[in-house]
Scaffold this motif. Structure first.
Motif, PDB file in Angstrom:
ATOM      1  N   ALA A 194      12.592  -2.149  -1.993  1.00 37.00           N
ATOM      2  CA  ALA A 194      12.264  -0.734  -2.829  1.00 37.00           C
ATOM      3  C   ALA A 194      11.006  -1.054  -3.524  1.00 37.00           C
ATOM      4  CB  ALA A 194      13.406  -0.244  -3.761  1.00 37.00           C
ATOM      5  N   VAL A 195       9.861  -0.524  -3.397  1.00 36.09           N
ATOM      6  CA  VAL A 195       8.498  -0.773  -3.817  1.00 36.09           C
ATOM      7  C   VAL A 195       8.123   0.498  -4.768  1.00 36.09           C
ATOM      8  CG1 VAL A 195       6.308  -1.303  -3.633  1.00 36.09           C
ATOM      9  CG2 VAL A 195       8.012  -2.212  -1.863  1.00 36.09           C
ATOM     10  N   GLY A 196       8.000   0.368  -6.119  1.00 36.89           N
ATOM     11  CA  GLY A 196       7.632   1.445  -6.840  1.00 36.89           C
ATOM     12  C   GLY A 196       6.000   1.373  -7.211  1.00 36.89           C
ATOM     13  N   VAL A 197       5.073   2.389  -6.873  1.00 38.78           N
ATOM     14  CA  VAL A 197       3.691   2.146  -7.358  1.00 38.78           C
ATOM     15  C   VAL A 197       3.345   3.386  -8.327  1.00 38.78           C
ATOM     16  CG1 VAL A 197       3.282   1.395  -5.177  1.00 38.78           C
ATOM     17  CG2 VAL A 197       3.030   3.790  -5.489  1.00 38.78           C
ATOM     18  N   ASP A 198       2.722   3.136  -9.278  1.00 41.67           N
ATOM     19  CA  ASP A 198       2.124   4.066 -10.171  1.00 41.67           C
ATOM     20  C   ASP A 198       0.763   3.900 -10.707  1.00 41.67           C
ATOM     21  OD1 ASP A 198       3.871   6.353 -12.042  1.00 41.67           O
ATOM     22  OD2 ASP A 198       1.866   5.704 -12.777  1.00 41.67           O
ATOM     23  N   ALA A 199      -0.111   4.610 -10.950  1.00 39.80           N
ATOM     24  CA  ALA A 199      -1.423   4.300 -11.227  1.00 39.80           C
ATOM     25  C   ALA A 199      -1.650   4.027 -12.859  1.00 39.80           C
ATOM     26  CB  ALA A 199      -2.204   5.556 -11.078  1.00 39.80           C
ATOM     27  N   ALA A 220       9.281   7.279   2.278  1.00 37.22           N
ATOM     28  CA  ALA A 220       8.270   7.138   0.920  1.00 37.22           C
ATOM     29  C   ALA A 220       8.952   8.585   0.118  1.00 37.22           C
ATOM     30  CB  ALA A 220       6.866   7.520   1.101  1.00 37.22           C
ATOM     31  N   THR A 221       9.226   8.260  -1.198  1.00 36.83           N
ATOM     32  CA  THR A 221       9.647   9.168  -2.058  1.00 36.83           C
ATOM     33  C   THR A 221       8.570   9.558  -3.155  1.00 36.83           C
ATOM     34  OG1 THR A 221      10.584   7.777  -3.673  1.00 36.83           O
ATOM     35  CG2 THR A 221      12.053   8.790  -1.850  1.00 36.83           C
ATOM     36  N   ASP A 245       8.306   4.226  -3.420  1.00 37.82           N
ATOM     37  CA  ASP A 245       8.290   5.518  -4.428  1.00 37.82           C
ATOM     38  C   ASP A 245       7.035   5.327  -5.136  1.00 37.82           C
ATOM     39  OD1 ASP A 245       9.569   7.137  -6.192  1.00 37.82           O
ATOM     40  OD2 ASP A 245      10.130   5.520  -7.552  1.00 37.82           O
ATOM     41  N   LEU A 246       6.480   6.533  -4.625  1.00 38.62           N
ATOM     42  CA  LEU A 246       5.286   7.011  -5.121  1.00 38.62           C
ATOM     43  C   LEU A 246       5.287   7.508  -6.632  1.00 38.62           C
ATOM     44  CD1 LEU A 246       4.007   8.610  -1.754  1.00 38.62           C
ATOM     45  CD2 LEU A 246       3.233   6.339  -2.892  1.00 38.62           C
ATOM     46  N   ALA A 247       4.199   7.374  -7.460  1.00 36.10           N
ATOM     47  CA  ALA A 247       4.190   7.754  -8.838  1.00 36.10           C
ATOM     48  C   ALA A 247       5.511   7.511  -9.342  1.00 36.10           C
ATOM     49  CB  ALA A 247       4.089   9.297  -9.023  1.00 36.10           C
ATOM     50  N   CYS A 248       6.073   6.421  -9.306  1.00 31.46           N
ATOM     51  CA  CYS A 248       7.235   5.815  -9.735  1.00 31.46           C
ATOM     52  C   CYS A 248       7.637   6.006 -11.253  1.00 31.46           C
ATOM     53  CB  CYS A 248       7.638   4.518  -9.210  1.00 31.46           C
ATOM     54  SG  CYS A 248       6.838   3.147 -10.240  1.00 31.46           S
ATOM     55  N   GLY A 249       6.828   6.133 -11.887  1.00 30.78           N
ATOM     56  CA  GLY A 249       6.849   6.246 -13.446  1.00 30.78           C
ATOM     57  C   GLY A 249       7.371   4.894 -14.086  1.00 30.78           C
ATOM     58  N   ARG A 269      -3.136  11.220   3.526  1.00 27.38           N
ATOM     59  CA  ARG A 269      -3.647  10.271   4.587  1.00 27.38           C
ATOM     60  C   ARG A 269      -3.350   8.832   4.096  1.00 27.38           C
ATOM     61  NH1 ARG A 269      -8.477  13.189   5.121  1.00 27.38           N
ATOM     62  NH2 ARG A 269      -9.527  11.976   3.566  1.00 27.38           N
ATOM     63  N   SER A 270      -3.171   8.378   2.739  1.00 27.93           N
ATOM     64  CA  SER A 270      -2.822   7.336   2.176  1.00 27.93           C
ATOM     65  C   SER A 270      -1.438   6.923   2.436  1.00 27.93           C
ATOM     66  CB  SER A 270      -3.387   6.993   0.868  1.00 27.93           C
ATOM     67  OG  SER A 270      -2.835   5.861   0.240  1.00 27.93           O
ATOM     68  N   VAL A 271      -0.706   7.795   2.169  1.00 26.60           N
ATOM     69  CA  VAL A 271       0.721   8.062   2.504  1.00 26.60           C
ATOM     70  C   VAL A 271       1.186   7.816   3.878  1.00 26.60           C
ATOM     71  CG1 VAL A 271       2.926   9.039   1.791  1.00 26.60           C
ATOM     72  CG2 VAL A 271       1.084   9.180   0.032  1.00 26.60           C
ATOM     73  N   ARG A 272       0.543   8.729   4.736  1.00 30.77           N
ATOM     74  CA  ARG A 272       0.935   8.660   6.086  1.00 30.77           C
ATOM     75  C   ARG A 272       0.728   7.199   6.610  1.00 30.77           C
ATOM     76  NH1 ARG A 272       1.934   7.230   9.821  1.00 30.77           N
ATOM     77  NH2 ARG A 272       2.047   7.863  12.183  1.00 30.77           N
TER      78      ARG A 272
END
Length: 248
Positions: free
Chosen positions: A66-71, A113-114, A46-50, A133-136
């Motif tokens: 289930a992996v959440g990532v956020d900057a 990926a969401t 889960d990208l930009a998972c907040g 590219r990073s997501v792919r």
């Protein structure tokens, strides 16, 4: 863009929980996941998972991971706190990491990926293509990306205020115009994002190695006592966002 969310904290979480546009985002995203057969047994990113709302839903749906990532460190802190306050999901694991979607660490590979709005924080084509590219590279062959992205071209013709967001200004500069907006909480929460055309997003996805790109407008949730069918009429005429689907 991480710093605007580092300073918003719980106010951002509140805006994403209560706003009608967020209800449409969630309904659209999870309808697409259901159409794919769900996430049971899959590794999901889960990208930009907040604050982790969608990450937790993926876990409850049976994802193996289930992996959440956020900057934003503040958002990941909130995600971990919200997860700790709730019963743990049956089955798989839930993880949260502070990471930029444009430079993901080796967390995968993933089957799904969401992504809810991360691409529109990229200020130029180089960073946009880098993020795709990073997501792919984090997905297995045949893996899918489901991304909620804003629709371009609405401002100033469309007023989305009834649905929880108001665009205030559009600054034309660089590769993509910058939109300045408010989440309509009390008090309003300011935020900014870049207005990428769907064609630009699709070009970046193809360049990154995704084989199939598709689009569908956001769907509105069923009427309820708070928001009847008439409430959604203007939204359906010009949705805030669309669902972008990509196959690795």
């Amino acid at each position: 863009m991480r710093f605007q969310y580092d300073t918003l904290g719980e106010r951002y979480a509140e805006s994403r929980t209560t706003a009608a546009f967020s209800a449409a985002d969630t309904y659209t995203l999870h309808g697409a996941i259901d159409a794919l057969g769900g996430v049971r047994g899959l590794d999901a990113l889960d990208l930009a998972c907040g604050y982790g709302y969608n990450t937790r839903l993926l876990a409850r749906g049976g994802a193996r991971r289930a992996v959440g990532v956020d900057a934003s460190e503040e958002m990941i802190k909130l995600a971990r706190e919200h997860h700790a306050e709730q019963d743990g999901p049956a089955g798989g694991t839930v993880e949260y990491h502070v990471a930029d979607a444009a430079g993901l660490p080796a967390l995968g590979p993933f089957d799904l990926a969401t992504a809810v709005y991360p691409f529109n924080h990229m200020p130029d084509r180089v960073s946009l293509h880098t993020m795709f590219r990073s997501v792919r590279n984090s997905l297995r062959a045949g893996g899918r990306l489901l991304a909620i992205v804003p629709n371009a071209g609405a401002f100033p013709r469309v007023d989305w205020s009834p649905y929880g967001v108001r665009i205030l200004d559009r600054v034309v500069a660089g590769d993509a115009p910058l939109l300045k907006a408010h989440f309509l909480t009390e008090p309003p929460v300011p935020f900014e994002f870049h207005e990428w055309a769907h064609s630009e997003l699709a070009e970046a996805a193809v360049e990154a190695g995704f084989s199939t790109i598709g689009w569908q407008p956001n769907r509105t949730p069923p009427a309820d006592p708070e928001r009847d069918d008439a409430y959604w009429t203007a939204y359906r005429a010009w949705p805030i966002s669309s669902l972008m689907t990509c196959v690795a």
